[in-house]
Enzyme design. Structure first.
Site, mmCIF file in Angstrom:
data_model
loop_
_atom_site.group_PDB
_atom_site.id
_atom_site.type_symbol
_atom_site.label_atom_id
_atom_site.label_comp_id
_atom_site.label_asym_id
_atom_site.label_seq_id
_atom_site.Cartn_x
_atom_site.Cartn_y
_atom_site.Cartn_z
ATOM 1 N N CYS A 114 0.819 -1.226 0.000
ATOM 2 C CA CYS A 114 0.000 0.000 0.000
ATOM 3 C C CYS A 114 0.846 1.267 0.000
ATOM 4 C CB CYS A 114 -0.919 0.019 1.212
ATOM 5 S SG CYS A 114 -1.868 -1.485 1.350
ATOM 6 N N HIS A 263 -3.806 7.019 0.864
ATOM 7 C CA HIS A 263 -4.035 5.694 0.283
ATOM 8 C C HIS A 263 -5.475 5.304 0.579
ATOM 9 C CE1 HIS A 263 -4.130 1.490 -0.400
ATOM 10 N NE2 HIS A 263 -4.069 1.155 0.871
ATOM 11 N N ASN A 293 -10.044 -0.695 -2.691
ATOM 12 C CA ASN A 293 -8.641 -0.501 -2.290
ATOM 13 C C ASN A 293 -7.758 -1.121 -3.375
ATOM 14 O OD1 ASN A 293 -6.072 -0.819 -1.170
ATOM 15 N ND2 ASN A 293 -6.838 -1.281 0.878
#
Ligand code: UT7
Length: 337
Positions: A114, A263, A293
């Site tokens: 991430c 993020h 995501n």
């Protein structure tokens, strides 16, 4: 020392939209749970399309090259961030070099999940600042849907993740009179929590031949594992810390941020950061509602979309921040040029 600027941005997401209602037909979940807990309404999954981590990265890269108004042959280095490489090895950086038919320039792969894109931007920034390269193609791309456990057993993870790619051209500024660009980047890790969000196998302790030999239908170690609550608690601490670190180093306050692009892990995490840092709605960009995501791709997709929507303009103070598997977390502060 040279200054690095983000000269162009681009993104690409697969056409195939998977809504929460679509998921509720294959696993025990529902739109209400997913919306309330994550903010996600739909995500893109490659599905039947002929896409890969590399091909999506290349499409995003072509959009970034066009946005930067450079010739692709002006690119002198590639940095590719992903947790879903097309091959176990080599990494997809070299595949981009091939697909874009670039001369034998270097290609580096970043394995920071991430936080991968912010780490990749930091790498590019150092090369530009030292004068080693002039135009670096930085890509974050993920094809995650193929590897998810799409049964009720895996619902805590599978409803969250999406596919897609984003790219940036990081260049040396050629305007001597202008200030700004990438001001600083801040990178952290805490490997003691590596197994709280991980894909454990295949691994050096469990190679594919062993997995095949065991042929254990209950073995779920080749699906991503996430200790969701644990990750969440660390995320809401680390995000404000690393954003604060970037602001402090450059003498700014949170009120100076024009746009925070976190993020896109979970809308609740972004909202928590917003409240903690007393930011207004105008100061934070979220698009997890549409894409889920997308791990290393989430920040460049969000940045490219924010710019398209007129939310990033010359003179703006843009903050990127990420937290995820590793644990790793990172931020970047950019004065937009
Ligand atoms: O990008 C990398 C970093 N990742 C993150 O930052 C993610 C951080 N974590 C999270 O975002 C959240 O922890 C999740 C969204 C993953 C999970 O939300 P939660 O509020 O922490 O839920 P939970 O895991 O505590 O589960 C609550 C309940 C459980 O049922 P019981 O035990 O209370 O009966 C789960 O079985 O919700 C159940 N559940 C679901 N129900 C419907 C879990 N997943 C689902 C689902 N649909 N998809």
């Amino acid at each position: 020392m040279n200054r690095s600027i983000i000269r162009g941005l681009g993104f690409y997401v697969p056409e195939n939209i998977v809504t929460n209602d679509d998921l509720s037909k294959i696993i025990e979940t529902n739109d209400e749970w997913i919306t309330e807990r994550t903010g996600i309404k739909e995500r893109r999954w490659v599905g039947d399309a002929d896409d890969s981590t590399t091909s999506m990265g290349v499409k995003a890269a072509l959009n970034a090259i066009s946005d930067a108004e450079i010739d692709k042959n002006d690119i002198d280095f590639i940095v590719f961030a992903t947790l879903s490489p097309d091959y176990y090895f080599p990494g997809p950086g070299v595949s981009v070099q091939k697909e874009l038919e670039l001369d034998t320039i270097g290609a580096l792969d970043v394995r920071n999940q991430c936080s991968g894109f912010v780490y990749a931007i930091s790498v590019a920034d150092q090369y530009i600042k030292t004068g080693m390269y002039k135009n670096i193609l930085v890509i974050g791309s993920e094809y995650q849907s193929g590897g998810l456990d799409k049964t009720t057993r895996g619902r805590g993870v599978s409803v969250i993740f999406g596919d897609g790619a984003g790219a940036a051209i990081v260049s040396a500024s050629n305007n001597e009179n202008e200030t700004g660009g990438i001001l600083s980047t801040h990178l952290h890790s805490q490997g003691m929590h590596a197994e709280e969000l991980a894909l454990l196998r295949p691994s050096t302790s469990h190679w594919v031949p062993q997995i095949l030999k065991e042929n254990d239908p209950n073995d779920i170690s080749y699906y991503p594992y996430m200790n969701g609550n644990f990750v969440f608690k660390h995320a809401v601490t680390r995000f404000p810390q690393v954003i604060g670190e970037a602001l402090q180093q450059n003498g700014y306050e949170s009120t100076d941020i024009s746009l925070l692009i976190p993020h896109q892990a979970n809308l609740r995490i972004a909202q928590f950061i917003q409240r903690t840092m007393k930011l207004t709605d105008d100061q934070v960009f979220n698009n997890i509602q549409k894409y889920g995501n997308t791990t290393a791709a989430s920040i460049p997709i969000a940045m490219a979309e924010a710019k398209q929507h007129g939310r990033i303009n010359k003179g703006d103070l843009i903050c990127l921040a990420a937290f995820g598997s590793g644990f790793t977390w990172a931020s970047a502060l950019i004065k937009w040029t």
